[in-house]
Design an enzyme around this catalytic site. Structure first.
Site, PDB file in Angstrom:
ATOM      1  N   GLU A  89     -12.963  -0.242  -2.930  1.00  0.00           N
ATOM      2  CA  GLU A  89     -13.053  -0.984  -1.668  1.00  0.00           C
ATOM      3  C   GLU A  89     -14.504  -1.059  -1.197  1.00  0.00           C
ATOM      4  O   GLU A  89     -14.779  -1.328  -0.037  1.00  0.00           O
ATOM      5  CB  GLU A  89     -12.184  -0.319  -0.599  1.00  0.00           C
ATOM      6  CG  GLU A  89     -10.703  -0.333  -0.920  1.00  0.00           C
ATOM      7  CD  GLU A  89      -9.838   0.153   0.227  1.00  0.00           C
ATOM      8  OE1 GLU A  89     -10.353   0.244   1.364  1.00  0.00           O
ATOM      9  OE2 GLU A  89      -8.645   0.435  -0.007  1.00  0.00           O
ATOM     10  N   ASP A 324       1.948   2.011  14.443  1.00  0.00           N
ATOM     11  CA  ASP A 324       0.776   2.203  13.574  1.00  0.00           C
ATOM     12  C   ASP A 324      -0.141   0.988  13.569  1.00  0.00           C
ATOM     13  O   ASP A 324      -0.645   0.571  12.530  1.00  0.00           O
ATOM     14  CB  ASP A 324       1.228   2.536  12.143  1.00  0.00           C
ATOM     15  CG  ASP A 324       0.101   3.113  11.293  1.00  0.00           C
ATOM     16  OD1 ASP A 324      -0.901   3.585  11.867  1.00  0.00           O
ATOM     17  OD2 ASP A 324       0.223   3.088  10.053  1.00  0.00           O
TER      18      ASP A 324
END
Length: 345
Positions: A89, A324
């Site tokens: 990433e 979340d």
């Protein structure tokens, strides 16, 4: 500056396909556009302290982008035989013609951006199995003292940009454990930063990824001195008694609640000396009976004094989150011009 942030997890913490594609694209662009005046056009994660993700480079444009071809490939050899594959990433940075990046196994590489030749590599795990999410590194300099600040596991390292070796005067022989200074005993917890910290003067300001289950640590924001590794300030994202926001939790929540962490990165207004956080949800993510209230500073944009960590303001996007809904990217700091007037608030 005005602030733009993203609410939902358009880019999931654990997904990396888009980031891998971005890495390949950045590698091509960096190798094709190296000019002396451009060598520091992407020396900060997400381009600049404001997290604009914008490059002013113009050598590649809409007229010639179809002609872009593969320039070079960097072979990474840090995957052990039989090891589980990882995902990258990383958003590389380029400083003075050198590209700094992290691999899926969390090794750090310095590469000549013009030809892809490796200059050095650093294994933060010292031969042990590495991995975990890593979105890149942070660069800091003071005259001839030039450093790459990067994390591996719970450790924050300061590396010499010329050699890739840890700088002995930083912390304990070049490293600082970020397990130290949180709520619970360092040997019983594990804090793993994922996005690079951001530099203000001689400080690197760090967030972290913590567990999202019961028993998670609070995601305190901390600033370390770039030369010494000394912890300079801490901002309690789950407020302690007497701090602003404490009244939005049960009275003992600071003893057991976790999360409210910045895993996505931060942005910085250098002129005003303000750092802006993008905070996640409290833990446990999907149950809130033991944390009644708005739960500041969960799911909030928070502005702090970058030199001291002093609270300035906040905006909570989701009160008492049960879904979340972490803030998944640093706030974008932008200047808006309307009818000839620039809006800087």
């Amino acid at each position: 500056m005005m602030i733009i942030t993203t609410l939902f997890k358009n880019f999931n913490k654990k997904s990396a396909g888009a980031a891998s594609l971005l890495l390949c694209f950045v590698l091509i662009i960096a190798s094709l556009t190296r000019r002396p005046t451009d060598d520091r056009s992407w020396c900060v994660y997400k381009a600049d302290p404001e997290s604009s993700s914008y490059s002013p480079l113009s050598q590649i444009n809409t007229e010639n982008v179809a002609n872009v071809t593969h320039a070079w490939t960097l072979p990474l050899k840090d995957m052990k035989s039989g090891a589980r594959a990882g995902t990258s990433e990383c958003n590389p940075i380029v400083v003075d013609g050198v590209m700094y990046l992290t691999s899926a196994k969390h090794w750090v590489y310095a590469v000549d951006a013009a030809n892809g030749k490796q200059i050095w590599s650093f294994d933060p795990f010292n031969g042990a199995e590495g991995g975990g999410v890593s979105r890149g590194v942070t660069y800091w300099e003071d005259g001839d003292d030039k450093r790459i600040l990067v994390t591996g596991g719970d450790l924050l390292f300061a590396l010499d940009t010329r050699t890739g070796k840890p700088i002995p005067s930083f912390g304990n022989d070049g490293r600082v454990s970020m397990n130290v200074g949180l709520r619970d005993a360092p040997e019983t917890i594990s804090v793993i930063p994922t996005s690079p910290g951001i530099v203000f003067q001689d400080l690197i300001i760090m967030g972290a990824e913590v567990s999202e289950l019961y028993g998670a640590q609070p995601g305190y924001i901390r600033a370390y001195h770039c030369k010494t590794g000394k912890l300079v300030w801490t901002f309690h994202t789950i407020p302690l008694p007497g701090e602003p926001g404490y009244e939005t939790w049960p009275k003992d929540a600071y003893k057991y609640a976790g999360g409210v962490n910045d895993w996505a990165g931060m942005s910085l207004d250098i002129r005003r000396g303000m750092v802006f956080l993008a905070l996640g949800s409290p833990s446990y993510d999907f149950y809130g009976a033991d944390r009644k209230g708005k739960n500041l500073y969960g799911n909030s944009v928070v502005a702090l004094d970058a030199a001291t960590g002093r609270y300035i303001w906040h905006y909570q996007i989701v009160h008492h989150d049960l879904w979340d809904y972490d803030l998944p990217a640093p706030p974008n700091l932008v200047t808006i011009e309307r009818q000839g007037k620039k809006w800087t608030r």
